[in-house]
Write a protein that holds these residues in place. Structure first.
Motif, PDB file in Angstrom:
ATOM      1  N   LEU A 385      13.430   0.633  -1.268  1.00  0.00           N
ATOM      2  CA  LEU A 385      13.064   1.116   0.068  1.00  0.00           C
ATOM      3  C   LEU A 385      12.625   2.571  -0.012  1.00  0.00           C
ATOM      4  O   LEU A 385      13.099   3.337  -0.865  1.00  0.00           O
ATOM      5  N   PRO A 386      11.727   2.997   0.878  1.00  0.00           N
ATOM      6  CA  PRO A 386      11.090   4.305   0.753  1.00  0.00           C
ATOM      7  C   PRO A 386      12.034   5.496   0.647  1.00  0.00           C
ATOM      8  O   PRO A 386      11.688   6.479  -0.022  1.00  0.00           O
ATOM      9  N   HIS A 387      13.224   5.431   1.279  1.00  0.00           N
ATOM     10  CA  HIS A 387      14.087   6.613   1.220  1.00  0.00           C
ATOM     11  C   HIS A 387      14.633   6.853  -0.182  1.00  0.00           C
ATOM     12  O   HIS A 387      15.159   7.942  -0.465  1.00  0.00           O
ATOM     13  N   GLU A 388      14.508   5.860  -1.088  1.00  0.00           N
ATOM     14  CA  GLU A 388      14.962   6.026  -2.465  1.00  0.00           C
ATOM     15  C   GLU A 388      13.803   6.320  -3.427  1.00  0.00           C
ATOM     16  O   GLU A 388      14.028   6.509  -4.621  1.00  0.00           O
ATOM     17  N   PHE A 389      12.580   6.372  -2.928  1.00  0.00           N
ATOM     18  CA  PHE A 389      11.438   6.568  -3.819  1.00  0.00           C
ATOM     19  C   PHE A 389      11.360   8.002  -4.331  1.00  0.00           C
ATOM     20  O   PHE A 389      11.882   8.940  -3.709  1.00  0.00           O
ATOM     21  N   VAL A 390      10.685   8.155  -5.455  1.00  0.00           N
ATOM     22  CA  VAL A 390      10.270   9.459  -5.976  1.00  0.00           C
ATOM     23  C   VAL A 390       8.750   9.433  -6.042  1.00  0.00           C
ATOM     24  O   VAL A 390       8.131   8.354  -6.056  1.00  0.00           O
ATOM     25  N   PRO A 391       8.096  10.592  -6.085  1.00  0.00           N
ATOM     26  CA  PRO A 391       6.628  10.576  -6.128  1.00  0.00           C
ATOM     27  C   PRO A 391       6.062   9.801  -7.321  1.00  0.00           C
ATOM     28  O   PRO A 391       5.040   9.121  -7.181  1.00  0.00           O
ATOM     29  N   ASN A 392       6.716   9.901  -8.469  1.00  0.00           N
ATOM     30  CA  ASN A 392       6.169   9.268  -9.674  1.00  0.00           C
ATOM     31  C   ASN A 392       6.562   7.794  -9.746  1.00  0.00           C
ATOM     32  O   ASN A 392       7.297   7.356 -10.638  1.00  0.00           O
ATOM     33  N   CYS A 393       6.088   7.022  -8.772  1.00  0.00           N
ATOM     34  CA  CYS A 393       6.294   5.575  -8.788  1.00  0.00           C
ATOM     35  C   CYS A 393       5.138   4.904  -8.064  1.00  0.00           C
ATOM     36  O   CYS A 393       4.337   5.560  -7.395  1.00  0.00           O
ATOM     37  N   ILE A 439       3.003  -2.578   5.293  1.00  0.00           N
ATOM     38  CA  ILE A 439       1.899  -1.806   4.719  1.00  0.00           C
ATOM     39  C   ILE A 439       2.015  -0.337   5.089  1.00  0.00           C
ATOM     40  O   ILE A 439       1.889   0.558   4.233  1.00  0.00           O
ATOM     41  N   LYS A 440       2.290  -0.058   6.354  1.00  0.00           N
ATOM     42  CA  LYS A 440       2.379   1.338   6.794  1.00  0.00           C
ATOM     43  C   LYS A 440       3.578   2.041   6.172  1.00  0.00           C
ATOM     44  O   LYS A 440       3.508   3.226   5.818  1.00  0.00           O
ATOM     45  N   ALA A 441       4.694   1.323   6.025  1.00  0.00           N
ATOM     46  CA  ALA A 441       5.876   1.931   5.405  1.00  0.00           C
ATOM     47  C   ALA A 441       5.594   2.273   3.948  1.00  0.00           C
ATOM     48  O   ALA A 441       6.000   3.337   3.458  1.00  0.00           O
ATOM     49  N   ALA A 442       4.918   1.377   3.232  1.00  0.00           N
ATOM     50  CA  ALA A 442       4.582   1.650   1.836  1.00  0.00           C
ATOM     51  C   ALA A 442       3.619   2.823   1.731  1.00  0.00           C
ATOM     52  O   ALA A 442       3.811   3.743   0.916  1.00  0.00           O
ATOM     53  N   ALA A 443       2.573   2.826   2.566  1.00  0.00           N
ATOM     54  CA  ALA A 443       1.557   3.872   2.493  1.00  0.00           C
ATOM     55  C   ALA A 443       2.115   5.237   2.878  1.00  0.00           C
ATOM     56  O   ALA A 443       1.693   6.262   2.338  1.00  0.00           O
ATOM     57  N   SER A 444       3.068   5.269   3.810  1.00  0.00           N
ATOM     58  CA  SER A 444       3.608   6.556   4.272  1.00  0.00           C
ATOM     59  C   SER A 444       4.740   7.075   3.394  1.00  0.00           C
ATOM     60  O   SER A 444       5.237   8.174   3.621  1.00  0.00           O
ATOM     61  N   SER A 445       5.143   6.323   2.381  1.00  0.00           N
ATOM     62  CA  SER A 445       6.221   6.759   1.501  1.00  0.00           C
ATOM     63  C   SER A 445       5.757   7.905   0.601  1.00  0.00           C
ATOM     64  O   SER A 445       4.566   8.222   0.517  1.00  0.00           O
ATOM     65  N   VAL A 446       6.717   8.503  -0.123  1.00  0.00           N
ATOM     66  CA  VAL A 446       6.382   9.603  -1.032  1.00  0.00           C
ATOM     67  C   VAL A 446       5.783   9.112  -2.339  1.00  0.00           C
ATOM     68  O   VAL A 446       5.315   9.924  -3.146  1.00  0.00           O
ATOM     69  N   ALA A 447       5.803   7.800  -2.587  1.00  0.00           N
ATOM     70  CA  ALA A 447       5.227   7.270  -3.819  1.00  0.00           C
ATOM     71  C   ALA A 447       3.775   7.717  -3.954  1.00  0.00           C
ATOM     72  O   ALA A 447       2.985   7.567  -3.020  1.00  0.00           O
ATOM     73  N   ALA A 448       3.423   8.242  -5.103  1.00  0.00           N
ATOM     74  CA  ALA A 448       2.060   8.741  -5.289  1.00  0.00           C
ATOM     75  C   ALA A 448       1.033   7.625  -5.224  1.00  0.00           C
ATOM     76  O   ALA A 448      -0.093   7.835  -4.773  1.00  0.00           O
ATOM     77  N   THR A 449       1.436   6.427  -5.643  1.00  0.00           N
ATOM     78  CA  THR A 449       0.506   5.303  -5.676  1.00  0.00           C
ATOM     79  C   THR A 449       1.054   4.147  -4.860  1.00  0.00           C
ATOM     80  O   THR A 449       2.237   3.808  -4.960  1.00  0.00           O
ATOM     81  N   CYS A 450       0.205   3.554  -4.061  1.00  0.00           N
ATOM     82  CA  CYS A 450       0.559   2.412  -3.222  1.00  0.00           C
ATOM     83  C   CYS A 450      -0.429   1.284  -3.518  1.00  0.00           C
ATOM     84  O   CYS A 450      -1.634   1.522  -3.572  1.00  0.00           O
ATOM     85  N   ILE A 451       0.090   0.076  -3.750  1.00  0.00           N
ATOM     86  CA  ILE A 451      -0.766  -1.077  -4.034  1.00  0.00           C
ATOM     87  C   ILE A 451      -0.440  -2.189  -3.036  1.00  0.00           C
ATOM     88  O   ILE A 451       0.723  -2.548  -2.850  1.00  0.00           O
ATOM     89  N   LEU A 452      -1.493  -2.739  -2.449  1.00  0.00           N
ATOM     90  CA  LEU A 452      -1.348  -3.795  -1.453  1.00  0.00           C
ATOM     91  C   LEU A 452      -2.062  -5.057  -1.939  1.00  0.00           C
ATOM     92  O   LEU A 452      -3.261  -5.000  -2.218  1.00  0.00           O
TER      93      LEU A 452
END
Length: 512
Positions: A385-393, A439-452
């Motif tokens: 889930l986005p609150h556990e993400f880091v940018p390098n993912c 989709i919006k939750a994934a795109a708005s996360s801190v993850a540098a890359t998002c794939i749909l």
């Protein structure tokens, strides 16, 4: 991907394109899809392995780790380039409905081979020079693959270990006679691979002109029935008769009491290390000739792999064996890292990952994967889930092995998962709203890359699932219909990209 850059892309295998001929290919539909990506401010196109497929048409079950799948060659482009006439391709399977691999193989391959013969007979000087350069540059794998392909057809698709012994064991005199007596057949295989390379490089160039990079895929293991094992038996755990001694898989877990027995022969990692990992270096070099970034499937196998006695029917009695992944990636870093020292890889680190595997990934600064569908079952899944993400993912709503998001919601998600989803995001008035919420939750996360996955963008259910692991039939065949790439969807995607800073916008410089 560059450090600090926020990008988004679409996961769609080439076979899922609505191409003329029954299977998606590098033809006009691919270029239309790239235009859709550009309009939607998508800057990555993720594909699955592009190698020739074996059992079950799976891109992860390849006849070669280096060659390209001839079915991805567009006969329309062969007509455009003058190697076929338009009349010859009339009546091929159409561009609607699921992939029809058997029919496409029967209908397309004779035409592609006819085009290869025409090329060999009347290529102009410039085309012939490009062909020669291609053959010379790829001779380390192309020569043996051509022999493997010719022999496999001669012996009616039988696995190489069932060929006459002199061919199975690569008797030098026998192979020399093959080159002497069947040079035309071998050259045609090389010409088909040249077509693949020319068409894919043109498509990749079209992507590059639109600031779209290709994220490819490399399966960690190779098939026993492959040109790789036939050519280099010394690199694999085989007995004196070149039969596997131990094979790959994963141990028993929550999902399977007997584990998974994949059956790929295991590498002789000690020999590979003594040879400076030359085979892996060649494989990565080939990958980087096809893709901008490569996803490494089953990354945990580079730290330790599950070794199963070949005679066992299940994975129960396997054991973990350490692999020299750290030494391998150090060698790859020496050769392939960019100016900042980063390697062009994404680590597929899904499943039960140990501290050692995570340390290996982090020590080489490789982004891992986060699949949001996994995040709602219990607290153990919160790392997705986005609150556990880091940018390098790299965050995915789902992958090719998952159901579509709508399919997951309607057919797989438990009531508890649905409650957790709505707690984490918001109460959904309609089932369909779950897709764009994800989709919006994934795109708005801190993850540098998002794939749909494209299926999510198209709002499709379980009928559009690409693969169900362990299901023997019905996989890999989904294709979208041409009319489904509606401009409204690209506009919607572009708006989300702009609001989540994934559209490539560079703010103007300001005076401090």
């Amino acid at each position: 991907m560059m450090a600090g850059e926020r990008v988004c892309g679409i996961l769609l295998h080439v076979t899922s394109l609505p191409s003329y001929g029954g299977v998606g290919d590098f033809g006009p539909a691919a270029y239309e899809f790239v235009d859709f990506l550009a309009a939607g401010k998508q800057r990555l196109w993720q594909v699955l392995p592009l190698n020739p497929t074996g059992y079950g048409n799976s891109p992860y079950s390849a006849l070669s780790a280096f060659a390209g799948n001839p079915l991805l060659i567009s006969v329309e482009l062969l007509v455009r380039d003058g190697w076929l006439t338009a009349e010859r391709i009339a009546g091929l399977p159409g561009n609607t409905g699921p992939c029809e691999f058997v029919q496409a193989e029967a209908a397309k391959m004779p035409l592609i081979e006819e085009a290869a013969g025409n090329f060999l007979d009347r290529a102009d000087e410039a085309s012939w020079k490009r062909f020669q350069v291609f053959c010379e540059k790829n001779a380390s794998w192309l020569t043996d693959y051509a022999m493997f392909d010719v022999l496999r057809r001669r012996f009616e698709g039988a696995s190489w270990n069932a060929w006459p012994r002199e061919y199975a064991l690569r008797d030098a005199g026998t192979l020399a006679a093959l080159h002497r007596d069947h040079g035309r057949e071998l050259a045609m295989v090389q010409a088909v691979q040249f077509f693949f390379n020319e068409q894919w490089c043109s498509l990749r160039g079209y992507c590059s002109e639109r600031d779209i990079r290709i994220l490819g895929d490399v399966a960690i293991f190779v098939n026993y029935d492959s040109a790789d094992v036939w050519t280099h038996p010394e690199l694999f755990e085989l007995d004196e008769e070149r039969r596997p001694i131990r094979v790959s898989g994963v141990p028993p877990d929550y999902f399977s009491a007997t584990g998974q027995r994949w059956g790929n022969p295991l590498y002789k990692w000690d020999l590979m290390q003594n040879n400076h990992f030359d085979w892996w270096v060649a494989r990565v070099r080939r990958s980087l000739a096809l893709y901008d970034v490569t996803r490494l499937d089953h990354f945990r196998g580079f730290e330790a792999y599950w070794s199963i006695p070949a005679e066992d029917e299940t994975a129960i009695h396997g054991q973990w064996i350490k692999a020299p992944g750290r030494q391998l990636f150090q060698r790859l870093r020496e050769l392939f890292a960019d100016a900042s020292g980063r390697l062009p890889f994404v680590a597929e680190d899904l499943g039960v990952i140990t501290k050692e595997v995570d340390e290996l990934r982090k020590d080489f600064d490789l982004p891992g994967m986060r699949v949001m569908q996994f995040g709602f079952a219990d607290r153990g899944g919160h790392m997705y889930l986005p609150h556990e993400f880091v940018p390098n993912c790299v965050v995915y709503t789902g992958t090719h092995d998952n159901n579509t998001t709508l399919g997951w919601w309607k057919d797989n998600a438990s009531e508890a998962e649905k409650e957790n989803f709505e707690t984490y995001l918001y109460k959904l008035p309609y089932d369909e709203d779950v897709v764009w919420a994800m989709i919006k939750a994934a795109a708005s996360s801190v993850a540098a890359t998002c794939i749909l996955p494209l299926q999510d963008v198209l709002h499709l259910g379980s009928e559009a699932r690409m693969n169900t692991p362990a299901l023997p039939d019905g996989n890999w065949s989904w294709r979208y219909a041409p009319e489904q790439l509606h401009p409204d969807l690209s506009e919607k995607l572009a708006a989300v990209m702009a609001m989540t800073d994934r559209d490539g916008y560079v703010p103007p410089a300001t005076n401090s």
